[in-house]
Design an enzyme around this catalytic site. Structure first.
Site, PDB file in Angstrom:
ATOM      1  N   HIS A 157      33.097  63.954  26.077  1.00  0.00           N
ATOM      2  CA  HIS A 157      33.741  62.678  25.808  1.00  0.00           C
ATOM      3  C   HIS A 157      34.700  62.782  24.630  1.00  0.00           C
ATOM      4  CE1 HIS A 157      31.156  61.918  22.313  1.00  0.00           C
ATOM      5  NE2 HIS A 157      30.055  62.011  23.055  1.00  0.00           N
ATOM      6  N   CYS A 165      25.849  65.284  22.930  1.00  0.00           N
ATOM      7  CA  CYS A 165      26.976  65.377  23.855  1.00  0.00           C
ATOM      8  C   CYS A 165      28.031  66.336  23.302  1.00  0.00           C
ATOM      9  CB  CYS A 165      27.575  63.991  24.110  1.00  0.00           C
ATOM     10  SG  CYS A 165      26.488  62.884  25.030  1.00  0.00           S
TER      11      CYS A 165
END
Length: 242
Positions: A157, A165
Site C-alpha cells: 500500500h 504490511c
C-alpha cells in the site's frame, strides 16, 4: 482493450456502462470509476509507460510478479511479455517503513510481515493508505499450523507507516497499482508475491543455524533458488510453506 499504449502516456477511454469484471475492458471500466485510479493514471501513467517501453514490454501481454527480501527493504517488480521468456526486474521500490522481525507471520497483531508464496487477491482503490493490493494471506498451508487467529489483511500500500504490511509511499503504490491493473487486464489471473526474510542460500541459513525459524526457511529455499536460477516462479505445487 481500453488501455492504449503508443509510446507515450497510458490513456483510457471513458465508459459509463457497467459490466462484470471478467474481461480486460470490464476490469478497466470498473477501476476507472475510482478517482484515485484516474489520478494515478494521470500522474504515474507516463512513468509506467516509459518503464515498459524501455524494456520492450507490451501492456496487452504484460505479466508481473512481486518479490520482497526483508533485509533488502525493497519491493521488486518483475515483468515479462506473456509467452515471452523469463521475468526481468522492472523496478525496485524502497519500503517506506517496516515492522516485525525476520520470521513468518503466525498470529493476528504480531506485527509480522508474512514470509512465503502468495498471490494478489484484492485491488483496493479506496484504501486508507491511498491505494492497496491485498495478499491471499493466510494460505491454506498456513491455516493448518494450528494458530486460532493467524491474522489477515496484508497489503502492499501507499503511505509511510505499517503494522505487518508493505508501504511504498503514495507515489510508489500508484505505479505498482497501475502495473497490477495492467497485468490483470491483460489476462494475468494470478499475480505472484514471493516474500523472503533474506536471500535464502546455504550460506545465509548457516549464519542463522540457531533460529527457531530455520526449518521454515529451509522449506522456502527451493522456491527461492528456482526463481534465482530461472527467473520464473516454480509451479504452485512445488511452493510449500511449512
Amino acid at each position: 482493450m481500453l488501455l492504449l499504449f503508443s509510446g507515450g502516456p497510458l490513456l483510457a477511454q471513458s465508459c459509463t456502462t457497467p459490466a462484470p469484471v471478467d474481461s480486460s475492458a470490464a476490469f478497466w471500466r470498473q477501476q476507472l470509476r475510482f478517482p484515485r485510479v484516474r489520478a494515478a493514471q494521470a500522474t504515474a501513467g507516463p512513468v509506467v509507460a516509459g518503464r515498459l517501453r524501455r524494456r520492450y514490454l507490451n501492456p496487452d501481454r504484460l505479466e508481473i510478479m512481486f518479490r520482497l527480501l526483508k533485509t533488502h527493504r525493497e519491493l521488486e517488480v518483475w515483468a515479462r511479455n506473456r509467452n515471452g521468456g523469463p521475468f526481468e526486474l522492472l523496478h525496485a521500490y524502497p519500503l517506506a517503513a517496516t515492522s516485525g522481525t525476520l520470521g513468518p507471520k503466525r498470529r493476528a497483531g504480531d506485527g509480522q510481515v508474512p514470509e512465503g508464496f502468495y498471490e494478489i487477491d484484492r485491488f483496493n482503490p479506496k484504501s486508507n493508505f491511498h491505494l492497496s493490493l491485498g495478499l491471499n494471506y493466510p494460505t491454506a498451508a498456513e491455516r493448518t499450523l494450528g494458530e486460532p487467529d493467524p491474522g489477515g489483511d496484508i497489503f502492499i500500500h501507499g503511505g509511510e507507516v505499517t503494522i505487518g504490511c508493505m508501504p511504498i509511499t503514495d507515489a510508489g503504490i500508484e505505479e505498482v497499482y497501475l502495473l497490477a491493473v495492467l497485468a490483470r487486464a491483460a489476462g494475468q489471473a494470478a499475480i505472484p508475491v514471493h516474500i523472503f526474510p533474506f536471500p535464502i542460500t546455504d550460506e545465509e541459513l548457516a549464519k542463522r543455524a540457531g533460529s527457531p525459524h530455520l526449518d521454515y526457511w529451509r522449506g522456502l529455499q527451493p522456491g527461492y533458488a528456482y526463481f534465482e536460477q530461472h527467473h520464473e516462479p516454480a509451479a504452485p505445487s512445488a511452493l510449500a510453506t511449512q
